[in-house]
Design a protein around this motif. Structure first.
Motif, PDB file in Angstrom:
ATOM      1  N   PRO A  47      -2.802  -2.889 -17.336  1.00  0.00           N
ATOM      2  CA  PRO A  47      -3.829  -3.591 -16.564  1.00  0.00           C
ATOM      3  C   PRO A  47      -3.225  -4.306 -15.371  1.00  0.00           C
ATOM      4  O   PRO A  47      -2.198  -4.977 -15.485  1.00  0.00           O
ATOM      5  N   ALA A  48      -3.847  -4.157 -14.205  1.00  0.00           N
ATOM      6  CA  ALA A  48      -3.342  -4.761 -12.979  1.00  0.00           C
ATOM      7  C   ALA A  48      -4.271  -5.877 -12.535  1.00  0.00           C
ATOM      8  O   ALA A  48      -5.476  -5.693 -12.433  1.00  0.00           O
ATOM      9  N   LYS A  49      -3.697  -7.052 -12.288  1.00  0.00           N
ATOM     10  CA  LYS A  49      -4.459  -8.200 -11.821  1.00  0.00           C
ATOM     11  C   LYS A  49      -4.267  -8.355 -10.312  1.00  0.00           C
ATOM     12  O   LYS A  49      -3.152  -8.553  -9.843  1.00  0.00           O
ATOM     13  N   ARG A  50      -5.350  -8.238  -9.574  1.00  0.00           N
ATOM     14  CA  ARG A  50      -5.357  -8.441  -8.118  1.00  0.00           C
ATOM     15  C   ARG A  50      -4.543  -7.405  -7.358  1.00  0.00           C
ATOM     16  O   ARG A  50      -4.251  -7.579  -6.181  1.00  0.00           O
ATOM     17  N   VAL A  51      -4.134  -6.328  -8.023  1.00  0.00           N
ATOM     18  CA  VAL A  51      -3.413  -5.238  -7.362  1.00  0.00           C
ATOM     19  C   VAL A  51      -4.248  -3.971  -7.498  1.00  0.00           C
ATOM     20  O   VAL A  51      -4.598  -3.553  -8.607  1.00  0.00           O
ATOM     21  N   ASN A  52      -4.585  -3.369  -6.363  1.00  0.00           N
ATOM     22  CA  ASN A  52      -5.483  -2.211  -6.360  1.00  0.00           C
ATOM     23  C   ASN A  52      -4.748  -0.882  -6.271  1.00  0.00           C
ATOM     24  O   ASN A  52      -5.196   0.112  -6.839  1.00  0.00           O
ATOM     25  N   SER A  53      -3.638  -0.841  -5.566  1.00  0.00           N
ATOM     26  CA  SER A  53      -2.871   0.390  -5.447  1.00  0.00           C
ATOM     27  C   SER A  53      -1.456   0.052  -5.017  1.00  0.00           C
ATOM     28  O   SER A  53      -1.179  -1.041  -4.514  1.00  0.00           O
ATOM     29  N   ALA A  54      -0.563   1.013  -5.237  1.00  0.00           N
ATOM     30  CA  ALA A  54       0.830   0.803  -4.848  1.00  0.00           C
ATOM     31  C   ALA A  54       1.509   2.155  -4.676  1.00  0.00           C
ATOM     32  O   ALA A  54       1.197   3.117  -5.382  1.00  0.00           O
ATOM     33  N   LYS A  55       2.436   2.209  -3.739  1.00  0.00           N
ATOM     34  CA  LYS A  55       3.259   3.396  -3.554  1.00  0.00           C
ATOM     35  C   LYS A  55       4.553   2.990  -2.885  1.00  0.00           C
ATOM     36  O   LYS A  55       4.644   1.934  -2.236  1.00  0.00           O
ATOM     37  N   GLY A  56       5.559   3.823  -3.052  1.00  0.00           N
ATOM     38  CA  GLY A  56       6.831   3.507  -2.436  1.00  0.00           C
ATOM     39  C   GLY A  56       7.909   4.477  -2.846  1.00  0.00           C
ATOM     40  O   GLY A  56       7.639   5.537  -3.438  1.00  0.00           O
ATOM     41  N   GLU A  57       9.163   4.113  -2.563  1.00  0.00           N
ATOM     42  CA  GLU A  57      10.277   5.012  -2.833  1.00  0.00           C
ATOM     43  C   GLU A  57      11.559   4.212  -3.017  1.00  0.00           C
ATOM     44  O   GLU A  57      11.778   3.187  -2.361  1.00  0.00           O
ATOM     45  N   ILE A  58      12.385   4.666  -3.930  1.00  0.00           N
ATOM     46  CA  ILE A  58      13.736   4.149  -4.101  1.00  0.00           C
ATOM     47  C   ILE A  58      14.709   5.297  -3.839  1.00  0.00           C
ATOM     48  O   ILE A  58      14.552   6.379  -4.410  1.00  0.00           O
ATOM     49  N   VAL A  59      15.686   5.080  -2.975  1.00  0.00           N
ATOM     50  CA  VAL A  59      16.780   6.024  -2.783  1.00  0.00           C
ATOM     51  C   VAL A  59      18.050   5.316  -3.225  1.00  0.00           C
ATOM     52  O   VAL A  59      18.417   4.272  -2.666  1.00  0.00           O
ATOM     53  N   TYR A  60      18.710   5.874  -4.204  1.00  0.00           N
ATOM     54  CA  TYR A  60      19.836   5.219  -4.864  1.00  0.00           C
ATOM     55  C   TYR A  60      21.062   6.120  -4.819  1.00  0.00           C
ATOM     56  O   TYR A  60      20.976   7.316  -5.093  1.00  0.00           O
ATOM     57  N   GLU A  61      22.201   5.540  -4.442  1.00  0.00           N
ATOM     58  CA  GLU A  61      23.435   6.324  -4.369  1.00  0.00           C
ATOM     59  C   GLU A  61      24.581   5.567  -5.036  1.00  0.00           C
ATOM     60  O   GLU A  61      24.828   4.395  -4.722  1.00  0.00           O
TER      61      GLU A  61
END
Length: 275
Positions: free
Chosen positions: A47-61
């Protein structure tokens, strides 16, 4: 949730990824240099409170070996739509840890909505079992931490050693330098049963040196040292392969959670080391 707290949690989850492999037979630590990319999305199962959507990226080396130490480069960008508007967090981190966990360098830069970046920068050295941190940002100061505090790679070695021995619980204080070069977090790690069943794996997790490898489900809860809260500040979970690669990330902040899906993986050249 403050932007600073969210950024700290995202940083810590990423810095937990330099994962070492070891076995119950006490073989020398083996770490696979690699580059991995994770796509971030809102976890629909939480369940998300006050958050409607999210997207992103992690690049790890990750690069290095048990002779020269281990370096980590991370870039992460996250866009979150909340009831109050859009929040963008852009994070870059660089760290190096010596093989014995006696020296550590770190630099963290976090920018929220193109505002002035928040930075942490410094070095840590273990003296008679105590970590002494000399920070240059956010301000110049020397911080002396309690004895027994682990660095990030040390912590994961401890977790994976326990996994290889069939243990399910690891408790340890951990320091990684973020967000302000001061904080120590007490951690509780819960380790599940290992498997090499390929069912349900992303395509990127079935190729190259990941094919057929044992992996362990791990959940780590972080509690800020010095507080009385019974609820963790945040919790991260992931599958940990026995060569040090992570998949199936979940970053749980309480009010909402993000999923990190492994979308690409590249094994990097292994440097020679006699250990």
């Amino acid at each position: 949730m403050s932007a600073t707290f969210m950024a700290r949690a995202l940083i810590a989850s990423a810095l937990a990824v330099p994962l070492l492999a070891t076995a119950a037979s006490a073989q020398p630590v083996q770490l696979s240099p690699h580059r991995a990319t994770y796509a971030l999305s809102l976890d629909g199962g939480t369940p998300a409170k006050r958050v409607n959507s999210a997207k992103g990226e992690i690049v790890y080396e990750l690069r290095g070996n048990a002779c020269a130490g281990y370096s980590v480069q991370l870039r992460q960008s996250t866009d979150i739509e909340t009831d109050g508007g859009r929040l963008n967090s852009s994070i870059s981190t660089a760290s190096w840890e010596d093989p014995e966990g006696n020296a550590y360098r770190f630099r963290v830069v976090n920018t929220v909505n193109d505002e002035t970046p928040e930075e942490a920068d410094g070095v840590a050295e273990r003296r008679d079992g105590q970590l002494v941190v000399k920070a240059t940002k956010p301000e110049e100061e020397t911080i002396r931490l309690a004895k027994g505090v682990l660095l990030p790679t040390q912590h994961v070695v401890k977790v994976l050693t326990a996994a290889g021995q069939g243990e399910s619980i690891v408790e340890a204080p951990v320091y990684d330098g973020s967000p302000d070069a001061k904080k120590v977090f007490d951690t509780l790690s819960v380790i599940g049963k290992g498997t090499n069943n390929p069912e349900g794996l992303e395509e990127a997790a079935t190729k190259a040196d990941l094919a057929g490898r044992m992996r362990y489900p791990v959940v780590i809860s972080y509690y800020e040292r010095g507080t009385d809260g019974q609820t963790p500040d945040y919790t991260i979970s992931f599958d940990l392969f026995d060569n040090g690669v992570s998949r199936a990330l979940k970053l749980d902040y309480g009010d909402f959670a993000l999923r990190g899906t492994l979308i690409s993986y590249e094994a990097l050249p292994q440097e020679n080391c006699a250990k």
